[in-house]
Design a protein around this motif. Sequence first.
Motif, short mmCIF file in Angstrom:
data_model
loop_
_atom_site.label_atom_id
_atom_site.label_comp_id
_atom_site.label_asym_id
_atom_site.label_seq_id
_atom_site.Cartn_x
_atom_site.Cartn_y
_atom_site.Cartn_z
N PRO A 186 -35.71 -13.28 37.83
CA PRO A 186 -35.40 -13.70 36.47
C PRO A 186 -36.58 -13.58 35.50
CG PRO A 186 -35.54 -15.60 37.92
CD PRO A 186 -35.62 -14.38 38.78
N GLU A 187 -37.82 -13.69 36.02
CA GLU A 187 -38.99 -13.53 35.16
C GLU A 187 -39.05 -12.11 34.60
OE1 GLU A 187 -39.17 -14.84 38.27
OE2 GLU A 187 -39.65 -16.93 37.80
N ARG A 188 -38.81 -11.14 35.45
CA ARG A 188 -38.81 -9.73 35.01
C ARG A 188 -37.66 -9.49 34.03
NH1 ARG A 188 -41.27 -5.62 33.31
NH2 ARG A 188 -40.23 -3.67 33.70
N ALA A 189 -36.50 -10.08 34.28
CA ALA A 189 -35.37 -9.93 33.37
C ALA A 189 -35.69 -10.52 32.00
CB ALA A 189 -34.12 -10.58 33.96
N MET A 190 -36.39 -11.64 31.97
CA MET A 190 -36.80 -12.23 30.68
C MET A 190 -37.73 -11.28 29.92
SD MET A 190 -35.72 -15.34 29.80
CE MET A 190 -34.59 -16.48 30.59
N LEU A 191 -38.67 -10.68 30.63
CA LEU A 191 -39.58 -9.72 30.00
C LEU A 191 -38.83 -8.52 29.44
CD1 LEU A 191 -42.54 -9.80 32.55
CD2 LEU A 191 -42.54 -10.74 30.22
N GLU A 192 -37.86 -8.04 30.21
CA GLU A 192 -37.06 -6.91 29.75
C GLU A 192 -36.20 -7.28 28.54
OE1 GLU A 192 -36.48 -3.25 31.21
OE2 GLU A 192 -38.45 -4.10 30.76
N MET A 193 -35.63 -8.48 28.58
CA MET A 193 -34.84 -8.95 27.45
C MET A 193 -35.71 -9.04 26.20
SD MET A 193 -32.33 -12.29 27.33
CE MET A 193 -33.62 -13.50 27.58
N LYS A 194 -36.91 -9.53 26.36
CA LYS A 194 -37.85 -9.64 25.23
C LYS A 194 -38.20 -8.24 24.71
CE LYS A 194 -41.79 -12.34 23.86
NZ LYS A 194 -40.99 -13.15 22.95
N LEU B 18 -33.61 -22.46 30.95
CA LEU B 18 -34.14 -22.85 29.65
C LEU B 18 -35.67 -22.84 29.66
CD1 LEU B 18 -33.56 -23.77 26.77
CD2 LEU B 18 -33.45 -26.12 27.62
N GLU B 19 -36.26 -23.36 30.72
CA GLU B 19 -37.72 -23.35 30.84
C GLU B 19 -38.25 -21.91 30.92
OE1 GLU B 19 -41.47 -24.27 30.68
OE2 GLU B 19 -39.89 -25.77 30.41
N LEU B 20 -37.54 -21.04 31.63
CA LEU B 20 -37.92 -19.63 31.68
C LEU B 20 -37.91 -18.99 30.29
CD1 LEU B 20 -36.01 -18.17 34.77
CD2 LEU B 20 -38.47 -18.15 34.41
N LEU B 21 -36.91 -19.31 29.51
CA LEU B 21 -36.79 -18.79 28.15
C LEU B 21 -37.99 -19.22 27.32
CD1 LEU B 21 -34.52 -17.18 26.62
CD2 LEU B 21 -33.69 -19.39 25.83
N ILE B 22 -38.34 -20.48 27.38
CA ILE B 22 -39.48 -21.02 26.64
C ILE B 22 -40.78 -20.41 27.14
CG2 ILE B 22 -40.79 -23.13 26.17
CD1 ILE B 22 -37.99 -24.61 26.32
N ALA B 23 -40.94 -20.34 28.46
CA ALA B 23 -42.18 -19.81 29.05
C ALA B 23 -42.42 -18.35 28.69
CB ALA B 23 -42.13 -19.97 30.58
N HIS B 24 -41.37 -17.61 28.37
CA HIS B 24 -41.51 -16.21 28.02
C HIS B 24 -41.59 -15.98 26.51
CE1 HIS B 24 -40.67 -15.70 32.25
NE2 HIS B 24 -41.26 -14.53 32.12
#
Length: 162
Positions: free
Chosen positions: A77-85, A132-138
């Motif tokens: 999910p961390e990589r997916a957040m980076l890709e989404m960003k 939600l925390e992942l979203l904020i952290a990214h």
Amino acid sequence: MLELGSGTGINFPLYTECEKVTAIEPSPYMIEKSLEKKKQSVVPIELVQASAEELPFADNTFDTVVATLVFCTIPNPERAMLEMKRVSKPDGKILLFEHVKMENRVLAALQEGLTPVWKKICDGCCLDRDTLELLIAHGFDVTEVHKYYRDLFIFAEAINRK
């Protein structure tokens, strides 16, 4: 608009306020299942077989990214957040509806205990992700959060501040 993990296409008929939706889904089986819902859409839907961790799109492509009950099953999910960003435009909108780790310590512990078995039964689904925390952290600017069913589910709206 980009939809991450479109699954059976349940959201397709709901899209009415956009020009086009690009929907990614890693599973060929789920893509096949979504074709009927695609026919019900009033906007064009482009289906792309891809994972959220490796989006085949240029930087700053989408003004809105939608994810519905998908971050629980993404292996990284961390990589997916980076890709989404990366693929969302500066000040692009992020809309998430996810089940998450609950705030109640007893229920959160139950989620943690059940997750190893649940993942095996339910296609990798993690009951205890704190999306939600992942979203904020990214670095996404969370502008709205609504919690449902004793905070088991959240709707979050965020802005991609680049």
